[in-house]
Design a protein around this motif. Sequence first.
Motif, PDB file in Angstrom:
ATOM      1  N   UNK A   1       1.066  -0.881  -0.043  1.00 32.14           N
ATOM      2  CA  UNK A   1      -0.460  -0.291   0.074  1.00 32.14           C
ATOM      3  C   UNK A   1       0.710   1.274   0.270  1.00 32.14           C
ATOM      4  N   UNK A   2       0.571   2.263  -0.163  1.00 33.00           N
ATOM      5  CA  UNK A   2       1.057   3.738  -0.543  1.00 33.00           C
ATOM      6  C   UNK A   2       0.956   4.290   1.337  1.00 33.00           C
ATOM      7  N   UNK A   3       1.802   4.833   1.735  1.00 35.34           N
ATOM      8  CA  UNK A   3       2.011   5.443   3.040  1.00 35.34           C
ATOM      9  C   UNK A   3       2.219   6.767   3.666  1.00 35.34           C
ATOM     10  N   UNK A   4       1.353   7.307   4.273  1.00 36.09           N
ATOM     11  CA  UNK A   4       2.420   9.154   3.525  1.00 36.09           C
ATOM     12  C   UNK A   4       3.002   9.468   5.504  1.00 36.09           C
ATOM     13  N   UNK A   5       3.916  10.280   5.739  1.00 30.56           N
ATOM     14  CA  UNK A   5       4.121  10.438   6.914  1.00 30.56           C
ATOM     15  C   UNK A   5       5.452  11.491   6.036  1.00 30.56           C
ATOM     16  N   UNK A   6       6.237  12.140   6.101  1.00 34.32           N
ATOM     17  CA  UNK A   6       7.083  13.597   6.868  1.00 34.32           C
ATOM     18  C   UNK A   6       8.533  12.561   7.282  1.00 34.32           C
ATOM     19  N   UNK A   7       9.363  12.941   5.276  1.00 32.12           N
ATOM     20  CA  UNK A   7      10.441  12.737   5.530  1.00 32.12           C
ATOM     21  C   UNK A   7      11.126  12.969   7.384  1.00 32.12           C
ATOM     22  N   UNK A   8      10.907  14.143   7.282  1.00 27.96           N
ATOM     23  CA  UNK A   8      11.401  14.916   8.298  1.00 27.96           C
ATOM     24  C   UNK A   8      11.837  15.025   9.683  1.00 27.96           C
ATOM     25  N   UNK A   9      10.444  14.059   9.647  1.00 26.24           N
ATOM     26  CA  UNK A   9      10.320  12.744  11.118  1.00 26.24           C
ATOM     27  C   UNK A   9      10.757  11.617  10.720  1.00 26.24           C
ATOM     28  N   UNK A  10      12.390  11.427  11.536  1.00 23.88           N
ATOM     29  CA  UNK A  10      13.284  10.892  11.532  1.00 23.88           C
ATOM     30  C   UNK A  10      13.190   9.612  12.002  1.00 23.88           C
ATOM     31  N   UNK A  11      12.244   9.473  12.996  1.00 23.39           N
ATOM     32  CA  UNK A  11      11.937   7.706  13.610  1.00 23.39           C
ATOM     33  C   UNK A  11      10.784   7.578  13.140  1.00 23.39           C
ATOM     34  N   UNK A  12      10.128   7.938  12.427  1.00 25.80           N
ATOM     35  CA  UNK A  12       9.160   7.545  11.772  1.00 25.80           C
ATOM     36  C   UNK A  12       9.102   7.105  10.362  1.00 25.80           C
ATOM     37  N   UNK A  13       9.638   7.775   9.608  1.00 23.20           N
ATOM     38  CA  UNK A  13      10.306   7.701   8.435  1.00 23.20           C
ATOM     39  C   UNK A  13      11.775   6.130   8.043  1.00 23.20           C
ATOM     40  N   UNK A  14      12.253   6.064   9.239  1.00 23.03           N
ATOM     41  CA  UNK A  14      13.500   4.933   9.483  1.00 23.03           C
ATOM     42  C   UNK A  14      12.820   4.091   9.432  1.00 23.03           C
ATOM     43  N   UNK A  15      11.839   4.135  10.581  1.00 28.91           N
ATOM     44  CA  UNK A  15      11.443   2.842  10.925  1.00 28.91           C
ATOM     45  C   UNK A  15      10.466   2.134  10.119  1.00 28.91           C
ATOM     46  N   UNK A  16       9.127   2.908   9.215  1.00 31.58           N
ATOM     47  CA  UNK A  16       9.020   2.266   7.557  1.00 31.58           C
ATOM     48  C   UNK A  16       9.693   1.874   6.799  1.00 31.58           C
ATOM     49  N   UNK A  17      11.318   2.335   6.590  1.00 33.29           N
ATOM     50  CA  UNK A  17      12.083   2.305   5.307  1.00 33.29           C
ATOM     51  C   UNK A  17      12.363   0.846   6.102  1.00 33.29           C
ATOM     52  N   UNK A  18      12.841   0.663   7.103  1.00 33.06           N
ATOM     53  CA  UNK A  18      13.752  -0.542   7.688  1.00 33.06           C
ATOM     54  C   UNK A  18      12.527  -1.319   7.725  1.00 33.06           C
ATOM     55  N   UNK A  19      11.455  -1.110   7.761  1.00 29.75           N
ATOM     56  CA  UNK A  19      10.350  -2.515   7.662  1.00 29.75           C
ATOM     57  C   UNK A  19       9.931  -2.501   6.325  1.00 29.75           C
ATOM     58  N   UNK A  20      11.336  -1.691   4.594  1.00 28.08           N
ATOM     59  CA  UNK A  20      10.471  -2.296   3.797  1.00 28.08           C
ATOM     60  C   UNK A  20       9.258  -1.718   2.956  1.00 28.08           C
ATOM     61  N   UNK A  21       8.374  -0.890   3.831  1.00 27.10           N
ATOM     62  CA  UNK A  21       7.308  -0.283   2.604  1.00 27.10           C
ATOM     63  C   UNK A  21       7.593  -0.094   1.296  1.00 27.10           C
ATOM     64  N   UNK A  22       6.358  -0.825   0.265  1.00 21.99           N
ATOM     65  CA  UNK A  22       7.529   0.007  -0.773  1.00 21.99           C
ATOM     66  C   UNK A  22       7.271   1.216  -1.095  1.00 21.99           C
ATOM     67  N   UNK A  23       5.482   1.571  -0.730  1.00 22.85           N
ATOM     68  CA  UNK A  23       5.360   2.647  -1.182  1.00 22.85           C
ATOM     69  C   UNK A  23       5.008   4.224   0.148  1.00 22.85           C
ATOM     70  N   UNK A  24       6.564   5.162   0.060  1.00 27.95           N
ATOM     71  CA  UNK A  24       6.303   5.747   1.441  1.00 27.95           C
ATOM     72  C   UNK A  24       6.690   6.903   0.736  1.00 27.95           C
ATOM     73  N   UNK A  25       5.378   7.738   1.036  1.00 24.32           N
ATOM     74  CA  UNK A  25       5.504   8.819   0.219  1.00 24.32           C
ATOM     75  C   UNK A  25       5.511  10.370   1.333  1.00 24.32           C
ATOM     76  N   UNK A  26       6.256  12.043   0.872  1.00 24.68           N
ATOM     77  CA  UNK A  26       6.358  12.305   1.754  1.00 24.68           C
ATOM     78  C   UNK A  26       5.030  13.766   1.240  1.00 24.68           C
ATOM     79  N   UNK A  27       5.129  14.021   3.088  1.00 22.20           N
ATOM     80  CA  UNK A  27       3.794  14.833   3.441  1.00 22.20           C
ATOM     81  C   UNK A  27       4.349  15.934   4.371  1.00 22.20           C
ATOM     82  N   UNK A  28       4.508  17.349   4.268  1.00 24.45           N
ATOM     83  CA  UNK A  28       5.257  17.641   5.199  1.00 24.45           C
ATOM     84  C   UNK A  28       4.046  18.092   6.140  1.00 24.45           C
TER      85      UNK A  28
END
Length: 283
Positions: A154-181
Amino acid sequence: MYKILIIFCLYTSTLSAKSLPSLTIVINEDVYRDYLCILNNQNVLTVKHYGGQCSRREVIEIILIQQMLALGGFEYEFILDPVYYNMRERKLLEKGLLLISVDSVWQSEALSMEEHVFISPPLIRKKEYQAGFYASSNNSKVLSVNSIDQLKRLSIVSNKHWTVDWSNLTKAAFERIIHEDEWMSQASLVNKHLIDVMLIPFSNNEDLSYEIKNIELKPIPNLKFPFDESRHVIISKKHPLGDETYQALIKGMKIMRAEGRITKAFKDSGLFNPAVTHWQKVD
């Protein structure tokens, strides 16, 4: 994600020896509104039930921190100022212009500032902070997802400046992480089915739904996202009352932890949610 700031103002020239020092809390208006809703005309130091429609982590923490400081023997008078304070919190803490942040921070963020701040023991311990994958309440296709493999496509939206959220989602290998401020923009995108899901801490509603500004979001059942970091209260080392505040906070936190009041408060808010105890962890 809203920030709540505390600035300590000691009026030594005008206060008598018996007067309490003045502690001004500059607080975002929506957090202030929910804070007053939970208090319901109670003295903040006597609050024992932390639930209700207005309850959320940011509000619970401002109550808990005041109670911890009081239990630790730190005496002050609070002045609430519901005005958005847009100076950078980190810089204020580093310079000693801000005494304490009552919006806890992730451990990694706290450690990056340890030269300038005292770091409390965990207010929220590792794996205690869990979020759901929230979709629009009328997006039946997304809400019917029932496996981790399906979820990660699925597509999931987060904020790349929320470093813990973004890094955890990346580490979990979500395929479509989308940035929105902006958080509200994220919710709007999910509500309009333009993005499938977003991470939101669980609410204390019976169905775990989250409602804000005519948007209703619900979590995908049986899937939850635990954060492998603790959250901490930080206090300025340069502020003249920093050490005294830190010692009082540590003492009060120890008392409230032993009495189970910290866990109870976050359970009341829905953040620590018994309803999702047996849900599958996504990592």
